[in-house]
Design a protein around this motif. Structure first.
Motif, PDB file in Angstrom:
ATOM      1  N   HIS A 148      46.424  37.560  47.472  1.00 20.53           N
ATOM      2  CA  HIS A 148      45.869  37.074  48.721  1.00 20.53           C
ATOM      3  C   HIS A 148      45.237  35.716  48.490  1.00 20.53           C
ATOM      4  CE1 HIS A 148      46.667  40.656  50.961  1.00 20.53           C
ATOM      5  NE2 HIS A 148      45.905  41.432  50.216  1.00 20.53           N
ATOM      6  N   ALA A 149      44.879  35.050  49.577  1.00 18.14           N
ATOM      7  CA  ALA A 149      44.261  33.732  49.457  1.00 18.14           C
ATOM      8  C   ALA A 149      42.976  33.805  48.661  1.00 18.14           C
ATOM      9  CB  ALA A 149      43.995  33.159  50.851  1.00 18.14           C
ATOM     10  N   GLY A 150      42.292  34.937  48.729  1.00 17.73           N
ATOM     11  CA  GLY A 150      41.037  35.083  48.003  1.00 17.73           C
ATOM     12  C   GLY A 150      41.219  35.319  46.528  1.00 17.73           C
ATOM     13  N   GLY A 151      42.460  35.495  46.056  1.00 19.68           N
ATOM     14  CA  GLY A 151      42.713  35.629  44.628  1.00 19.68           C
ATOM     15  C   GLY A 151      42.920  37.045  44.158  1.00 19.68           C
ATOM     16  N   GLY A 152      42.647  38.040  45.027  1.00 21.24           N
ATOM     17  CA  GLY A 152      42.800  39.412  44.590  1.00 21.24           C
ATOM     18  C   GLY A 152      44.216  39.912  44.789  1.00 21.24           C
ATOM     19  N   ALA A 153      44.593  40.971  44.065  1.00 19.95           N
ATOM     20  CA  ALA A 153      45.923  41.550  44.226  1.00 19.95           C
ATOM     21  C   ALA A 153      46.027  42.231  45.586  1.00 19.95           C
ATOM     22  CB  ALA A 153      46.180  42.547  43.099  1.00 19.95           C
ATOM     23  N   GLU A 154      47.245  42.368  46.086  1.00 18.00           N
ATOM     24  CA  GLU A 154      47.480  43.016  47.370  1.00 18.00           C
ATOM     25  C   GLU A 154      46.937  44.437  47.387  1.00 18.00           C
ATOM     26  OE1 GLU A 154      51.497  41.770  49.550  1.00 18.00           O
ATOM     27  OE2 GLU A 154      51.803  42.555  47.533  1.00 18.00           O
ATOM     28  N   ASP A 155      46.395  44.863  48.537  1.00 20.63           N
ATOM     29  CA  ASP A 155      46.058  46.267  48.668  1.00 20.63           C
ATOM     30  C   ASP A 155      47.349  47.062  48.882  1.00 20.63           C
ATOM     31  OD1 ASP A 155      46.775  46.173  51.419  1.00 20.63           O
ATOM     32  OD2 ASP A 155      44.737  45.608  51.973  1.00 20.63           O
ATOM     33  N   TRP A 156      47.225  48.387  48.815  1.00 23.91           N
ATOM     34  CA  TRP A 156      48.420  49.222  48.852  1.00 23.91           C
ATOM     35  C   TRP A 156      49.197  49.056  50.155  1.00 23.91           C
ATOM     36  CZ3 TRP A 156      52.389  51.381  47.035  1.00 23.91           C
ATOM     37  CH2 TRP A 156      53.062  52.397  47.713  1.00 23.91           C
ATOM     38  N   GLU A 157      48.504  49.042  51.277  1.00 24.65           N
ATOM     39  CA  GLU A 157      49.198  48.954  52.551  1.00 24.65           C
ATOM     40  C   GLU A 157      49.948  47.628  52.685  1.00 24.65           C
ATOM     41  OE1 GLU A 157      49.649  51.404  54.403  1.00 24.65           O
ATOM     42  OE2 GLU A 157      48.202  52.773  53.509  1.00 24.65           O
ATOM     43  N   SER A 158      49.337  46.542  52.230  1.00 24.04           N
ATOM     44  CA  SER A 158      50.021  45.243  52.287  1.00 24.04           C
ATOM     45  C   SER A 158      51.220  45.233  51.360  1.00 24.04           C
ATOM     46  CB  SER A 158      49.049  44.119  51.905  1.00 24.04           C
ATOM     47  OG  SER A 158      47.974  44.037  52.811  1.00 24.04           O
ATOM     48  N   PHE A 159      51.050  45.818  50.178  1.00 21.73           N
ATOM     49  CA  PHE A 159      52.147  45.883  49.217  1.00 21.73           C
ATOM     50  C   PHE A 159      53.319  46.674  49.789  1.00 21.73           C
ATOM     51  CE2 PHE A 159      54.397  48.173  45.856  1.00 21.73           C
ATOM     52  CZ  PHE A 159      54.757  47.152  44.996  1.00 21.73           C
ATOM     53  N   ARG A 160      53.015  47.813  50.378  1.00 17.29           N
ATOM     54  CA  ARG A 160      54.074  48.675  50.919  1.00 17.29           C
ATOM     55  C   ARG A 160      54.817  47.978  52.059  1.00 17.29           C
ATOM     56  NH1 ARG A 160      52.805  54.846  52.473  1.00 17.29           N
ATOM     57  NH2 ARG A 160      51.159  53.853  53.686  1.00 17.29           N
ATOM     58  N   SER A 161      54.102  47.173  52.837  1.00 15.82           N
ATOM     59  CA  SER A 161      54.732  46.460  53.945  1.00 15.82           C
ATOM     60  C   SER A 161      55.642  45.344  53.464  1.00 15.82           C
ATOM     61  CB  SER A 161      53.661  45.883  54.878  1.00 15.82           C
ATOM     62  OG  SER A 161      52.901  46.911  55.470  1.00 15.82           O
ATOM     63  N   SER A 162      55.235  44.675  52.373  1.00 15.14           N
ATOM     64  CA  SER A 162      55.988  43.512  51.903  1.00 15.14           C
ATOM     65  C   SER A 162      57.015  43.847  50.829  1.00 15.14           C
ATOM     66  CB  SER A 162      55.031  42.442  51.372  1.00 15.14           C
ATOM     67  OG  SER A 162      54.241  42.948  50.308  1.00 15.14           O
ATOM     68  N   HIS A 163      56.955  45.063  50.269  1.00 11.84           N
ATOM     69  CA  HIS A 163      57.904  45.488  49.231  1.00 11.84           C
ATOM     70  C   HIS A 163      58.471  46.844  49.634  1.00 11.84           C
ATOM     71  CE1 HIS A 163      55.064  42.758  47.160  1.00 11.84           C
ATOM     72  NE2 HIS A 163      56.105  42.383  46.455  1.00 11.84           N
ATOM     73  N   THR A 164      59.497  46.827  50.448  1.00 12.55           N
ATOM     74  CA  THR A 164      60.029  48.076  50.988  1.00 12.55           C
ATOM     75  C   THR A 164      60.575  49.003  49.904  1.00 12.55           C
ATOM     76  OG1 THR A 164      62.163  46.994  51.408  1.00 12.55           O
ATOM     77  CG2 THR A 164      60.572  47.060  53.220  1.00 12.55           C
ATOM     78  N   GLN A 165      61.009  48.433  48.773  1.00 11.26           N
ATOM     79  CA  GLN A 165      61.515  49.233  47.661  1.00 11.26           C
ATOM     80  C   GLN A 165      60.477  49.388  46.546  1.00 11.26           C
ATOM     81  OE1 GLN A 165      64.518  50.784  47.897  1.00 11.26           O
ATOM     82  NE2 GLN A 165      64.574  49.862  49.945  1.00 11.26           N
ATOM     83  N   GLY A 166      59.289  48.848  46.779  1.00 13.34           N
ATOM     84  CA  GLY A 166      58.252  48.897  45.750  1.00 13.34           C
ATOM     85  C   GLY A 166      57.715  50.304  45.550  1.00 13.34           C
TER      86      GLY A 166
END
Length: 264
Positions: A26-44
């Motif tokens: 994220h812009a703040g430097g932290g890793a994606e939260d789970w919900e954001s990750f799941r939305s942006s990585h459909t096969q993740g």
């Protein structure tokens, strides 16, 4: 050959061989939260997301100089002695953790591979320790008298606390770190590990590489991947905390072992 009876895990190895998602911040430097990750990585996968949370610490474990020295046969003997003595100290806690996880699994099909892996840890792997102690001149008095390192105590505490929690995802998180991180460095150094290495170097690499061990890792990851997405936010946080603590301890453990050589 362990896990050969279980076609679902063998076929899942194809999935495991796919490259993991690139780290996203994220812009703040932290890793994606789970919900954001799941939305942006459909096969993740859930375990992919956990690995991303560990960031550079995960990379530091997989590429640690101690593992390179194992593959080159240049690891200091005192470092290897302390590493093996300390590692063997938490085998009992690991067995408690793995057996506790097996008891919490959802069905017999999930439990059988875990029981098979328990047999490997308490059989072939434990025998490796005993043979290595003898070859490196480690007598029972040394094993009993060498003080327990702080990182060893922390590892034992994490394993036993996770087992006592009764939370399968938390238990699996610690198990996945232990086996996946070792498989990652084992596969990385395997191509240059010569057969002529001392057996206490070569066999340690062999124990943590190859198709059979990849099956262990995929088995544990698949179980956690099934549990993770449906966790409540608090349970997911507990699982992630256990995963990250385990990753930091893996790095600290290698640092501890290498410190023997660096202190000379």
């Amino acid at each position: 050959a362990w896990l050969t009876w279980q076609p679902s895990y063998r076929s899942a190895l194809v999935m495991a061989e796919q490259p993991p998602p690139k780290r996203s911040r994220h812009a703040g430097g932290g890793a994606e939260d789970w919900e954001s990750f799941r939305s942006s990585h459909t096969q993740g996968r859930f375990t992919d997301w956990l690995q991303l949370q560990a960031g550079e610490v995960w990379d530091a474990v997989v590429s640690h100089p101690f593992t390179d020295q194992l593959a080159d046969g240049t690891v200091d003997h005192d470092a290897m002695r302390r590493y093996l003595i300390q590692d063997h100290r938490f085998v009992d806690a690991f067995v408690v953790l793995l057996s506790s996880a097996v008891s919490k699994m959802r069905c017999l099909g999930d439990r059988i591979p875990g029981c098979q892996f328990l047999a490997v840890v308490t059989g072939k792997e434990n025998t490796y320790f005993e043979r290595s102690f003898e070859a490196l001149g480690v007598v029972p008095l040394d094993r009993a008298s060498l003080p327990e390192e702080e990182v060893t105590t922390s590892f034992i505490r994490l394993m036993r606390a996770s087992a006592a929690s009764g939370e399968l995802p938390r238990m699996l998180a610690v198990l996945v770190v232990a086996e996946w991180s070792y498989s990652s460095w084992g596969e990385r150094v395997l191509p240059r590990a010569k057969p002529s290495l001392p057996f206490w170097c070569r066999e340690w690499i062999d124990l943590h590489s190859g198709t059979a061990f990849a099956g262990v890792v995929e088995y544990l990851r698949s179980l956690l991947d099934k549990e993770g997405p449906s966790l409540s936010p608090s349970a997911r946080s507990s699982c992630c905390e256990a995963f990250l603590e385990a990753v930091h301890l893996e790095k600290a453990f290698f640092d501890m072992a290498l410190g023997v050589a660096l202190a000379k």
